[in-house]
Scaffold this motif. Structure first.
Motif, PDB file in Angstrom:
ATOM      1  N   TRP A  94       0.829  -1.207   0.000  1.00  0.00           N
ATOM      2  CA  TRP A  94       0.000   0.000   0.000  1.00  0.00           C
ATOM      3  C   TRP A  94       0.866   1.262   0.000  1.00  0.00           C
ATOM      4  O   TRP A  94       0.615   2.199  -0.736  1.00  0.00           O
ATOM      5  N   TYR A  95       1.918   1.261   0.811  1.00  0.00           N
ATOM      6  CA  TYR A  95       2.778   2.452   0.897  1.00  0.00           C
ATOM      7  C   TYR A  95       3.496   2.707  -0.422  1.00  0.00           C
ATOM      8  O   TYR A  95       3.533   3.839  -0.918  1.00  0.00           O
TER       9      TYR A  95
ATOM     10  N   ASP B  53      -2.492  -5.614   0.942  1.00  0.00           N
ATOM     11  CA  ASP B  53      -3.088  -4.635   0.024  1.00  0.00           C
ATOM     12  C   ASP B  53      -3.622  -5.295  -1.251  1.00  0.00           C
ATOM     13  O   ASP B  53      -3.277  -4.896  -2.372  1.00  0.00           O
ATOM     14  N   ARG B  54      -4.432  -6.325  -1.066  1.00  0.00           N
ATOM     15  CA  ARG B  54      -5.080  -7.017  -2.180  1.00  0.00           C
ATOM     16  C   ARG B  54      -6.442  -7.513  -1.683  1.00  0.00           C
ATOM     17  O   ARG B  54      -6.598  -7.727  -0.487  1.00  0.00           O
ATOM     18  N   GLU B  77      -6.119 -20.676  14.305  1.00  0.00           N
ATOM     19  CA  GLU B  77      -7.349 -20.305  13.619  1.00  0.00           C
ATOM     20  C   GLU B  77      -7.092 -19.003  12.872  1.00  0.00           C
ATOM     21  O   GLU B  77      -6.200 -18.228  13.231  1.00  0.00           O
ATOM     22  N   VAL B  78      -7.891 -18.797  11.818  1.00  0.00           N
ATOM     23  CA  VAL B  78      -7.626 -17.697  10.894  1.00  0.00           C
ATOM     24  C   VAL B  78      -8.891 -16.870  10.713  1.00  0.00           C
ATOM     25  O   VAL B  78      -9.997 -17.409  10.724  1.00  0.00           O
ATOM     26  N   ARG B  79      -8.708 -15.576  10.601  1.00  0.00           N
ATOM     27  CA  ARG B  79      -9.827 -14.649  10.411  1.00  0.00           C
ATOM     28  C   ARG B  79      -9.488 -13.754   9.220  1.00  0.00           C
ATOM     29  O   ARG B  79      -8.356 -13.278   9.121  1.00  0.00           O
ATOM     30  N   VAL B  80     -10.428 -13.571   8.335  1.00  0.00           N
ATOM     31  CA  VAL B  80     -10.178 -12.763   7.135  1.00  0.00           C
ATOM     32  C   VAL B  80     -11.303 -11.757   6.985  1.00  0.00           C
ATOM     33  O   VAL B  80     -12.475 -12.115   7.102  1.00  0.00           O
ATOM     34  N   ARG B  81     -10.972 -10.498   6.740  1.00  0.00           N
ATOM     35  CA  ARG B  81     -12.029  -9.544   6.413  1.00  0.00           C
ATOM     36  C   ARG B  81     -11.462  -8.416   5.569  1.00  0.00           C
ATOM     37  O   ARG B  81     -10.263  -8.115   5.638  1.00  0.00           O
ATOM     38  N   PRO B  82     -12.302  -7.791   4.751  1.00  0.00           N
ATOM     39  CA  PRO B  82     -11.809  -6.688   3.926  1.00  0.00           C
ATOM     40  C   PRO B  82     -11.400  -5.531   4.831  1.00  0.00           C
ATOM     41  O   PRO B  82     -12.071  -5.242   5.822  1.00  0.00           O
ATOM     42  N   ALA B  83     -10.302  -4.885   4.477  1.00  0.00           N
ATOM     43  CA  ALA B  83      -9.863  -3.718   5.249  1.00  0.00           C
ATOM     44  C   ALA B  83     -10.697  -2.515   4.826  1.00  0.00           C
ATOM     45  O   ALA B  83     -11.068  -2.400   3.662  1.00  0.00           O
ATOM     46  N   PRO B  84     -10.996  -1.620   5.764  1.00  0.00           N
ATOM     47  CA  PRO B  84     -11.766  -0.433   5.377  1.00  0.00           C
ATOM     48  C   PRO B  84     -10.951   0.470   4.458  1.00  0.00           C
ATOM     49  O   PRO B  84      -9.726   0.413   4.438  1.00  0.00           O
ATOM     50  N   GLY B  85     -11.651   1.281   3.695  1.00  0.00           N
ATOM     51  CA  GLY B  85     -10.964   2.258   2.849  1.00  0.00           C
ATOM     52  C   GLY B  85     -10.230   1.630   1.691  1.00  0.00           C
ATOM     53  O   GLY B  85      -9.184   2.137   1.282  1.00  0.00           O
ATOM     54  N   ASP B  86     -10.722   0.512   1.183  1.00  0.00           N
ATOM     55  CA  ASP B  86     -10.084  -0.138   0.031  1.00  0.00           C
ATOM     56  C   ASP B  86      -8.621  -0.425   0.259  1.00  0.00           C
ATOM     57  O   ASP B  86      -7.801  -0.261  -0.649  1.00  0.00           O
ATOM     58  N   ARG B  87      -8.279  -0.800   1.459  1.00  0.00           N
ATOM     59  CA  ARG B  87      -6.870  -1.091   1.721  1.00  0.00           C
ATOM     60  C   ARG B  87      -6.586  -2.585   1.715  1.00  0.00           C
ATOM     61  O   ARG B  87      -5.613  -3.039   2.286  1.00  0.00           O
ATOM     62  N   GLY B  88      -7.454  -3.347   1.100  1.00  0.00           N
ATOM     63  CA  GLY B  88      -7.157  -4.759   0.922  1.00  0.00           C
ATOM     64  C   GLY B  88      -7.846  -5.635   1.954  1.00  0.00           C
ATOM     65  O   GLY B  88      -9.038  -5.477   2.212  1.00  0.00           O
TER      66      GLY B  88
END
Ligand SMILES: [Zn+2]
Ligand SMILES: [Zn+2]
Lengths: 382, 149
Positions: A94-95, B53-54, B77-88
């Motif tokens: 990102w950076y 960032d994807r 255990e694994v957790r996945v979620r979209p980052a706010p602000g289109d940051r992946g």
């Protein structure tokens, strides 16, 4: 190969070390033609880095010829003359995608002892301890350059080695300072420190259209250089009341942008620090904060990890100043700076006051550290 | 309940449905908490998290755990979620409490800082996705004792 290695506090030596090798697909190996001393090396030289080991190769700024190319490299081939930016950066995080290469998230290798999230790291730096995430430096015959498509730049034929080597760090850092200060036509810009970075900050401000650029230092020859090569007005703080001069030359407003480029301050005792004593000059940062016009920008450069006491926070808030910092350059401006070098708008070779063979690296660093014999930068050729 | 958008508590290969898992509030343990801390063997470890960032589809292609995370199958255990602000994508993992990790990883996962291996693994995934490779350190002279300087 031969390389300039750290031995112990205050002592460097040119030694035989193993040749570097390709470690990743995006790597190239560069045969060094020029490497420059850098202010950020001085704390290492003094032995103030806990993870530095005898034999670590110094050198953050270098230029050379590509001799080996990893299979993932697209933009370079053997024989290219390249200058290597002083920030290792992946180009894909990102950076990097915002152009903030010095903040790259992926510039660290498998750190043996330090964890990038929780410990100090020199990730993304050449000539910094491997245990802190750094990469072997450029004061050597050969260097491995990771992410070469992002970090290495082809040098135009019109730009010779002695000029282009300063596109690794000094020129992009100076440009970054002017960018962080948002210098625009008509601005008055004051710069503390007439070393290499201060001089090229001055030049960047001039090229961006600043109406007046003032440089504060006490070294006569550096001030004369800034005047001659950067069109800056010199202010010798031993002879002038800097605050009064800056008010006077900015119509009483204060400079729009103040840049502190004094490099690494000398180590001071705790008592000196709390008393604000014993600096060989008034504290540049404090002076800049007090001098800056209301709502102006103060930019602090330098890779020091130190603390600064007696910071005038009241002036910052009351006068609505913006304080910005940078330690290493971004890479996005390097091609533009090389073009300006090719057009003679940006001349840098005068900064190499001492050109020496790599074998004289230890002497070169002593001159550079002590600012002896008018030394601004020592530049080595293997 | 804090809304967190799409949140997945993904197994190694749960298919496309994984990324549409229900939102849930996560308990954030206090600093230093880990399995066995405060004598509570069942206390969950701290989540370690990186932002990649994807989009999630690229971080977990076909909903599968990427290497080298797969090596930790059964241990985290694994957790996945979209980052706010289109940051992946925010990719998080933590050691499972009370689970015996696979041989070879045991020492890392139950050592002084079990989060270290998890953080390093997440960082490697991030590098692989964003930079295309996991950066290796320079070889030191000590790695090559045949060369004397
Ligand atoms: Zn430098
Ligand atoms: Zn990056």
């Amino acid at each position: 190969m031969r390389a300039l290695c750290w031995v112990t506090a205050g002592e460097l030596a040119v030694r035989e070390v193993p040749d570097p090798e390709l470690r990743n697909e995006r790597d190239v190996i560069v045969r060094v033609r020029r490497s420059a001393t850098c202010g950020g090396d001085l704390p290492l030289l003094a032995g103030r880095h806990p993870l530095l080991r005898p034999g670590d190769v110094l050198g953050a700024e270098f230029l050379g010829e590509v001799v080996e190319v990893g299979p993932g490299v697209r933009r370079h081939r053997a024989g290219d003359r390249v200058v290597v930016g002083a920030s290792v950066a992946c180009g894909g995080c990102w950076y990097c995608r915002q152009g903030l290469h010095s903040c790259c998230d992926n510039a660290h290798a498998d750190l043996a002892s330090a964890d990038p999230d929780w410990a100090r790291s020199d990730a993304g730096c050449f000539g910094r301890p491997r245990a802190a995430g750094g990469f072997a430096g450029g004061h050597a015959e050969y260097v491995r350059v990771p992410y070469a498509d992002v970090s290495a730049f082809r040098v135009p034929d019109a730009v010779d080695d002695d000029r282009a080597v300063f596109a690794a760090d000094v020129a992009p850092t100076g440009w970054l300072a002017a960018e962080l200060g948002a210098v625009r036509p008509g601005d008055v810009v004051a710069i503390w420190g007439a070393g290499a970075v201060g001089q090229l900050t001055a030049r960047a401000a001039v090229l961006r259209g600043a109406a007046r650029v003032l440089v504060v230092d006490r070294h006569e020859e550096r001030l004369r250089m800034a005047e001659r090569h950067s069109d800056a007005e010199p202010l010798d703080y031993r002879r002038t009341d800097v605050a009064a001069e800056l008010r006077d030359r900015s119509g009483g407003r204060g400079p729009d942008v103040c840049v502190v480029a004094v490099g690494t301050p000398p180590a001071r005792s705790m008592a000196d620090r709390f008393g604000g004593q014993h600096a060989d000059r008034p504290d540049a940062l404090r002076e800049a904060v007090h001098a800056c016009r209301k709502s102006g920008v103060v930019v602090v450069l330098g890779g020091t990890g130190g603390f600064v006491d007696a910071f005038p926070l009241g002036a910052l808030t009351e006068r609505r100043l913006t304080l910005r910092g940078a330690g290493r350059p971004d890479l996005r401006n390097v091609p533009m700076l090389l073009d300006r070098m090719a057009r003679d708008e940006l001349r840098t070779e005068h900064l190499a006051t001492h050109r020496l063979p790599l074998a004289q690296g230890p002497e070169g660093y002593a001159l550079f550290r002590d600012r002896a014999d008018g030394c601004v930068r020592a530049v080595f050729a293997p | 309940m804090v809304p967190m958008g799409r949140l997945a508590r993904a197994g190694p290969a749960l298919g496309g449905a994984v990324l549409a898992g229900a939102a849930r509030l996560l308990r954030v343990p206090h600093r230093g908490a880990r399995p066995g801390a405060d004598g509570d063997a069942a206390a969950p470890a701290r989540w370690e998290v990186v932002t990649v960032d994807r989009p999630p589809e690229q971080v977990l292609p076909e909903g599968r755990w990427p290497e080298p995370l797969r090596r930790l199958d059964g241990a985290v255990e694994v957790r996945v979620r979209p980052a706010p602000g289109d940051r992946g994508t925010e990719l998080a993992a933590r050691p499972l409490a009370g689970v015996t990790p696979p041989t070879g990883l045991a020492a890392h996962l139950v050592g002084d800082d079990p989060g270290l291996l998890v953080r390093r693994t997440l960082r490697q995934i991030k590098q692989r996705v964003e930079a295309g490779e996991v950066l290796r350190a320079d070889r030191s002279a000590l790695d090559r004792p045949e060369v004397h300087g």
